[in-house]
Design an enzyme around this catalytic site. Sequence first.
Site, PDB file in Angstrom:
ATOM      1  N   HIS A   1      -7.049  71.305  46.882  1.00  0.00           N
ATOM      2  CA  HIS A   1      -5.916  70.501  46.393  1.00  0.00           C
ATOM      3  C   HIS A   1      -5.297  69.619  47.486  1.00  0.00           C
ATOM      4  CE1 HIS A   1      -6.522  73.123  43.102  1.00  0.00           C
ATOM      5  NE2 HIS A   1      -5.741  74.101  43.489  1.00  0.00           N
TER       6      HIS A   1
ATOM      7  N   PHE B   1     -23.446  87.936  31.177  1.00  0.00           N
ATOM      8  CA  PHE B   1     -23.983  86.654  31.661  1.00  0.00           C
ATOM      9  C   PHE B   1     -25.234  86.823  32.512  1.00  0.00           C
ATOM     10  CE2 PHE B   1     -19.223  85.284  31.711  1.00  0.00           C
ATOM     11  CZ  PHE B   1     -19.208  85.307  30.322  1.00  0.00           C
TER      12      PHE B   1
ATOM     13  N   GLU C   1       4.893  76.958  47.003  1.00  0.00           N
ATOM     14  CA  GLU C   1       4.922  77.799  45.801  1.00  0.00           C
ATOM     15  C   GLU C   1       5.944  78.905  46.006  1.00  0.00           C
ATOM     16  OE1 GLU C   1       1.007  78.642  43.930  1.00  0.00           O
ATOM     17  OE2 GLU C   1       0.319  78.292  45.969  1.00  0.00           O
TER      18      GLU C   1
ATOM     19  N   LYS D   1       9.242  76.036  44.077  1.00  0.00           N
ATOM     20  CA  LYS D   1       7.980  75.371  43.768  1.00  0.00           C
ATOM     21  C   LYS D   1       8.219  73.879  43.919  1.00  0.00           C
ATOM     22  CE  LYS D   1       4.342  75.048  40.261  1.00  0.00           C
ATOM     23  NZ  LYS D   1       3.216  75.365  41.136  1.00  0.00           N
TER      24      LYS D   1
ATOM     25  N   LYS E   1       2.727  80.453  49.962  1.00  0.00           N
ATOM     26  CA  LYS E   1       3.249  81.270  48.854  1.00  0.00           C
ATOM     27  C   LYS E   1       4.587  81.860  49.291  1.00  0.00           C
ATOM     28  CE  LYS E   1      -0.982  81.686  46.625  1.00  0.00           C
ATOM     29  NZ  LYS E   1      -1.360  80.310  46.300  1.00  0.00           N
TER      30      LYS E   1
HETATM   31  N1  NDP Z   1      -6.893  81.957  37.149  1.00  0.00           N
HETATM   32  C1  NDP Z   1      -6.530  80.805  37.691  1.00  0.00           C
HETATM   33  O1  NDP Z   1      -5.377  80.351  37.598  1.00  0.00           O
HETATM   34  C2  NDP Z   1      -7.535  79.982  38.412  1.00  0.00           C
HETATM   35  C3  NDP Z   1      -8.875  80.346  38.444  1.00  0.00           C
HETATM   36  N2  NDP Z   1      -9.778  79.546  39.084  1.00  0.00           N
HETATM   37  C4  NDP Z   1     -11.205  79.901  39.084  1.00  0.00           C
HETATM   38  O2  NDP Z   1     -11.640  80.069  37.757  1.00  0.00           O
HETATM   39  C5  NDP Z   1     -12.643  81.067  37.664  1.00  0.00           C
HETATM   40  C6  NDP Z   1     -12.183  82.155  36.701  1.00  0.00           C
HETATM   41  O3  NDP Z   1     -10.997  82.728  37.217  1.00  0.00           O
HETATM   42  P1  NDP Z   1     -10.132  83.805  36.434  1.00  0.00           P
HETATM   43  O4  NDP Z   1     -10.087  83.490  35.004  1.00  0.00           O
HETATM   44  O5  NDP Z   1      -8.869  83.938  37.172  1.00  0.00           O
HETATM   45  O6  NDP Z   1     -10.993  85.126  36.670  1.00  0.00           O
HETATM   46  P2  NDP Z   1     -11.053  86.408  35.726  1.00  0.00           P
HETATM   47  O7  NDP Z   1     -11.669  87.484  36.551  1.00  0.00           O
HETATM   48  O8  NDP Z   1      -9.749  86.665  35.087  1.00  0.00           O
HETATM   49  O9  NDP Z   1     -12.064  85.960  34.598  1.00  0.00           O
HETATM   50  C7  NDP Z   1     -13.457  85.907  34.799  1.00  0.00           C
HETATM   51  C8  NDP Z   1     -14.110  86.357  33.540  1.00  0.00           C
HETATM   52  O10 NDP Z   1     -15.521  86.359  33.744  1.00  0.00           O
HETATM   53  C9  NDP Z   1     -16.029  87.530  33.167  1.00  0.00           C
HETATM   54  N3  NDP Z   1     -17.285  87.951  33.767  1.00  0.00           N
HETATM   55  C10 NDP Z   1     -17.576  88.106  35.070  1.00  0.00           C
HETATM   56  N4  NDP Z   1     -18.859  88.516  35.197  1.00  0.00           N
HETATM   57  C11 NDP Z   1     -19.353  88.610  33.950  1.00  0.00           C
HETATM   58  C12 NDP Z   1     -20.621  88.976  33.404  1.00  0.00           C
HETATM   59  N5  NDP Z   1     -21.650  89.341  34.196  1.00  0.00           N
HETATM   60  N6  NDP Z   1     -20.780  88.958  32.088  1.00  0.00           N
HETATM   61  C13 NDP Z   1     -19.768  88.621  31.267  1.00  0.00           C
HETATM   62  N7  NDP Z   1     -18.542  88.277  31.718  1.00  0.00           N
HETATM   63  C14 NDP Z   1     -18.356  88.262  33.027  1.00  0.00           C
HETATM   64  C15 NDP Z   1     -14.967  88.568  33.417  1.00  0.00           C
HETATM   65  O11 NDP Z   1     -15.161  89.624  32.516  1.00  0.00           O
HETATM   66  P3  NDP Z   1     -14.417  91.043  32.678  1.00  0.00           P
HETATM   67  O12 NDP Z   1     -13.002  90.776  32.341  1.00  0.00           O
HETATM   68  O13 NDP Z   1     -15.120  91.894  31.712  1.00  0.00           O
HETATM   69  O14 NDP Z   1     -14.638  91.437  34.121  1.00  0.00           O
HETATM   70  C16 NDP Z   1     -13.700  87.770  33.170  1.00  0.00           C
HETATM   71  O15 NDP Z   1     -13.339  87.767  31.823  1.00  0.00           O
HETATM   72  C17 NDP Z   1     -12.849  81.572  39.088  1.00  0.00           C
HETATM   73  O16 NDP Z   1     -13.891  80.851  39.665  1.00  0.00           O
HETATM   74  C18 NDP Z   1     -11.537  81.218  39.770  1.00  0.00           C
HETATM   75  O17 NDP Z   1     -11.685  81.075  41.154  1.00  0.00           O
HETATM   76  C19 NDP Z   1      -9.405  78.370  39.676  1.00  0.00           C
HETATM   77  C20 NDP Z   1      -8.099  77.963  39.685  1.00  0.00           C
HETATM   78  C21 NDP Z   1      -7.044  78.746  39.079  1.00  0.00           C
HETATM   79  O1  LIG Z   2      -5.740  76.647  42.418  1.00  0.00           O
HETATM   80  C1  LIG Z   2      -4.696  77.238  42.613  1.00  0.00           C
HETATM   81  O2  LIG Z   2      -3.542  76.597  42.312  1.00  0.00           O
HETATM   82  C2  LIG Z   2      -2.345  77.336  42.088  1.00  0.00           C
HETATM   83  C3  LIG Z   2      -1.196  76.335  42.184  1.00  0.00           C
HETATM   84  O3  LIG Z   2      -1.366  75.379  41.169  1.00  0.00           O
HETATM   85  P1  LIG Z   2      -0.098  74.631  40.524  1.00  0.00           P
HETATM   86  O4  LIG Z   2      -0.694  73.725  39.511  1.00  0.00           O
HETATM   87  O5  LIG Z   2       0.771  75.710  39.944  1.00  0.00           O
HETATM   88  O6  LIG Z   2       0.589  73.920  41.632  1.00  0.00           O
HETATM   89  C4  LIG Z   2      -2.174  78.460  43.096  1.00  0.00           C
HETATM   90  O7  LIG Z   2      -1.053  79.261  42.769  1.00  0.00           O
HETATM   91  C5  LIG Z   2      -3.421  79.320  43.100  1.00  0.00           C
HETATM   92  O8  LIG Z   2      -3.293  80.316  44.104  1.00  0.00           O
HETATM   93  C6  LIG Z   2      -4.645  78.490  43.365  1.00  0.00           C
HETATM   94  O9  LIG Z   2      -5.826  79.273  43.180  1.00  0.00           O
END
Ligand code: NDP
Ligand SMILES: O=C1O[C@H](COP(=O)(O)O)[C@@H](O)[C@H](O)[C@H]1O
Length: 491
Positions: A239, A93, A215, A344, A339
């Site tokens: 939230h 990216f 949670e 939950k 947590k």
């Molecule tokens: N997971 C969740 O339940 C939640 C996530 N979020 C938000 O959503 C967003 C994504 O979270 P999440 O999916 O958990 O994070 P992850 O780290 O699992 O996913 C992020 C992705 O972005 C990719 N990435 C980062 N930098 C680059 C780059 N320079 N080029 C290409 N790919 C890149 C990573 O690749 P690689 O794997 O190769 O490092 C990875 O696949 C964050 O902002 C997080 O705070 C919000 C609420 C809940």
């Molecule tokens: O955004 C987030 O939410 C989850 C909780 O979401 P829910 O829909 O399961 O209630 C939380 O576990 C996580 O830490 C936070 O990043």
Amino acid sequence: MVKTSDTRCDLMLFGAVGDLAQRKLFPALYQLECAGLLAPESRVLALARRDMETTGFRDQLFDNLKRYVKPAEFDAGVARGFLERVEYRLLDFTDPAGYDVLQTWRDAPDNELIVYMATPPAMYGVIARNLKAASCCNENTRVVVEKPIGHDLESSKVINDELGEVYNENQLFRIDHYLGKETVQNLIALRFANNLFASQWDQNHISHVEITVAESVGIEGRWGYFDKAGQIRDMVQNHLLQLLCLIAMDPPADLSADSLRDEKVKVLKALKTIRPDMMDSYVVRGQYTAGTSDGKPVPGYLEEEGANKGSETETFVALKAEIENWRWSGVPFYIRTGKRLPEKLSQIIIHFKPAPHYIFDPDQKHLANNKLIIRLQPDEGMSLRILTKDHGLDKGMRLRQGPLELTFSETFETDRIPDAYERLLWEIMKGNQYLFVRRDEVEYAWRWVDQVIRNWRDSGEPPKRYAAGTWGPVASIAMITRDGRSLYEDV
Ligand SMILES: NC(=O)C1=CN([C@@H]2O[C@H](COP(=O)(O)OP(=O)(O)OC[C@H]3O[C@@H](n4cnc5c(N)ncnc54)[C@H](OP(=O)(O)O)[C@@H]3O)[C@@H](O)[C@H]2O)C=CC1
Ligand SMILES: O=C1O[C@H](COP(=O)(O)O)[C@@H](O)[C@H](O)[C@H]1O
């Protein structure tokens, strides 16, 4: 009625192999496919930096759909049909040269372009600039970004400025997935479609409000992210404050995005600043130690995988929020989230004031206030606790508290409540912003939360410990009882 042809879109999903994309976004898109809501022309471009072909990505995605969609809702045929829409491209990216690949993928310029940044927030500005440089977006492009927007007010401004250099506010869809939950949207219906409640919704009739988002999970392999955030940034800034806004806001003029968001902002602006000298009576922060979850032993926060043993990050926060306006003066909102709590459970309790003059048994005076229990998850529904006469010749005028109960799954025979991301993706496709967060909401929320974080930092006081599987530090209960109020207990 929206026709699917009105929602045809090209969705570019940045971070497509990440946890959010695989566990939430693709399953939500699959559900939209099942519901027949994806236009035949709609397509998805999955972007990440793993070296693989579209076929390999589709195989992996098929397995993950099977894993994350409930077995009863998984149909292999529908999943395979959905995968036909998905193509994968390798992209770093940060590399502007790589973006040419996106232009070549777009062969239906009439499709609305949706850019979903499921990436760390530091990447939002970089992606926006690179998309613009590669002429991959225009003034109609819809851009979706995830919470948290930054880690404090200043960093959120930087991110919002970077996005603002490329997109107008009406193109930005800032996700707070709680706004996508049906039961959270129901707060709007409850308050503004029922005059019964609307006319009672102020400091004349309400004594206090509880907002609990508990949670049972721990950190689940997210220690690196979570330790920099803590529960206040991870949950309260977004939230919990959104829930508070929906409970406390004045009636909007209509359901348009700006009417709703204007009212929410007024609440955030009116939040009383928690000064350092107020911390002892307004805030409790905790961190879990080893204990149990679902009857099984679980490690403490400092023993989780990847943990830094000296961390003082909070996994629990209880706060007393006060809103300085005519409607809510003198009505505390007790917020609590953590947590590794026993279950939950997300619920809001409205504690109504007692009638002005009490005529029943003095021993029962503590019963004399109605309560509205709004269950957001699980067991979605609501219950109004009212007082009736206890039956029986020997009971005299003894009171009894009982529920007027509305359990959504029973009353409405709802077969399934859609996941938040299904609703949010569908609204993005339709171009509706009312379930998304405006820049000023994010900033006012940070302003209030930052002050509490500064107070913690300046005091140097460590979080109070609580055993996993309990309801947090006992000080969080004392904070309420000291005010002569009590938490709701399901009796
Ligand atoms: N997971 C969740 O339940 C939640 C996530 N979020 C938000 O959503 C967003 C994504 O979270 P999440 O999916 O958990 O994070 P992850 O780290 O699992 O996913 C992020 C992705 O972005 C990719 N990435 C980062 N930098 C680059 C780059 N320079 N080029 C290409 N790919 C890149 C990573 O690749 P690689 O794997 O190769 O490092 C990875 O696949 C964050 O902002 C997080 O705070 C919000 C609420 C809940
Ligand atoms: O955004 C987030 O939410 C989850 C909780 O979401 P829910 O829909 O399961 O209630 C939380 O576990 C996580 O830490 C936070 O990043």
